[in-house]
Design a protein around this motif. Sequence first.
Motif, PDB file in Angstrom:
ATOM      1  N   LEU A  15       1.045  -1.016  -0.114  1.00  0.00           N
ATOM      2  CA  LEU A  15      -0.270   0.322  -0.047  1.00  0.00           C
ATOM      3  C   LEU A  15       0.697   1.308   0.042  1.00  0.00           C
ATOM      4  N   LEU A  16       1.533   1.553   0.602  1.00  0.00           N
ATOM      5  CA  LEU A  16       3.120   2.316   0.832  1.00  0.00           C
ATOM      6  C   LEU A  16       3.592   3.024  -0.819  1.00  0.00           C
ATOM      7  N   ALA A  17       4.122   1.604  -0.629  1.00  0.00           N
ATOM      8  CA  ALA A  17       5.018   1.653  -2.152  1.00  0.00           C
ATOM      9  C   ALA A  17       3.279   2.360  -3.461  1.00  0.00           C
ATOM     10  N   GLY A  18       2.239   1.909  -3.640  1.00  0.00           N
ATOM     11  CA  GLY A  18       1.090   2.406  -4.695  1.00  0.00           C
ATOM     12  C   GLY A  18       1.115   3.858  -4.107  1.00  0.00           C
ATOM     13  N   LEU A  19       0.844   4.678  -2.990  1.00  0.00           N
ATOM     14  CA  LEU A  19       0.988   5.511  -2.395  1.00  0.00           C
ATOM     15  C   LEU A  19       2.070   6.888  -2.691  1.00  0.00           C
ATOM     16  N   ALA A  20       3.045   5.470  -2.851  1.00  0.00           N
ATOM     17  CA  ALA A  20       3.924   7.029  -3.846  1.00  0.00           C
ATOM     18  C   ALA A  20       4.711   6.460  -5.117  1.00  0.00           C
ATOM     19  N   PHE A 177       4.568  -0.736  -6.157  1.00  0.00           N
ATOM     20  CA  PHE A 177       4.833   1.235  -7.333  1.00  0.00           C
ATOM     21  C   PHE A 177       4.365   1.712  -8.140  1.00  0.00           C
ATOM     22  N   LEU A 178       4.333  -0.101  -8.894  1.00  0.00           N
ATOM     23  CA  LEU A 178       4.191   0.248 -10.677  1.00  0.00           C
ATOM     24  C   LEU A 178       2.523   0.323 -11.062  1.00  0.00           C
ATOM     25  N   PHE A 179       1.847  -0.645  -9.672  1.00  0.00           N
ATOM     26  CA  PHE A 179       0.312  -0.014 -10.025  1.00  0.00           C
ATOM     27  C   PHE A 179       0.397   1.363  -9.690  1.00  0.00           C
ATOM     28  N   GLY A 180       1.654   1.339  -8.875  1.00  0.00           N
ATOM     29  CA  GLY A 180      -0.181   3.291  -8.457  1.00  0.00           C
ATOM     30  C   GLY A 180       0.197   4.124  -8.883  1.00  0.00           C
ATOM     31  N   GLY A 181       2.202   3.975 -10.213  1.00  0.00           N
ATOM     32  CA  GLY A 181       1.997   4.738 -11.269  1.00  0.00           C
ATOM     33  C   GLY A 181       1.339   4.766 -11.620  1.00  0.00           C
ATOM     34  N   LEU A 182       0.197   3.554 -12.549  1.00  0.00           N
ATOM     35  CA  LEU A 182      -0.238   3.747 -13.541  1.00  0.00           C
ATOM     36  C   LEU A 182      -1.617   3.945 -13.174  1.00  0.00           C
ATOM     37  N   THR A 183      -1.865   4.094 -11.619  1.00  0.00           N
ATOM     38  CA  THR A 183      -3.417   4.497 -11.150  1.00  0.00           C
ATOM     39  C   THR A 183      -2.849   6.070 -11.309  1.00  0.00           C
TER      40      THR A 183
END
Length: 223
Positions: A15-20, A177-183
């Motif tokens: 979750l934190l990686a997605g946030l970042a 991180f990858l899916f956070g960037g996509l989002t």
Amino acid sequence: MISKLPRWVEYGALLLAGLAGSVNAIGLLGFQHQAISHVSGTMSLLGSSLLTPTSASVHLLLVIMSFMLGAAFSGFFIENQALKLGRRYGVALCIEGGLLFLALWALLQGYTSGQYFASAACGLQNAMITTYSGAIIRTTHMSGIITDIGIMIGARLKGMPFDRRKAKLLMFIVVGFLFGGLTGACLFQRFEILALAFPASFAFIIAFSYWLYLTYRTETPVN
């Protein structure tokens, strides 16, 4: 080697990686194409700009200093770099969300200081969780994570033991991180800078989820 990997560590890192990742994607698309969640590229830009110093050099320096101040606040507030359930991560995440909302407000008003608030938020998060069972954990940039995975693969090819639990943790961070960037990119295409409201709100959601989990752990009897 990591002997035990609790689920809350896996999901928290994800979750934190997605946030970042979402913050960084929005920053790259909207903040003069500058990375926000790490300072490597910003440091290179600063070094290059010193050939002919301009106001942009001061701006880049302030972005870097903001990241460091966010990390310094985390070090002062949480007091320990080792990941441990029960520490004040929820409050730190709320502060991070608040900084991101401040960044959004400032940017909507046309103030470049918004980038400093966003950078401080990422610095706070990056310093918030640093180690777990000897493994270095970084949730706001991928250089060290990818390097660790490469080292582990190389060591395994040489016949050394492969720490599957550590690899699993690192892959959770990469995927997050990858899916956070996509989002973040998808949201920016539709909402532009207002997309920053998503990671800002998400930081509060993670904080409340953490508090709920702590409450559940406290109320659940130990067998």
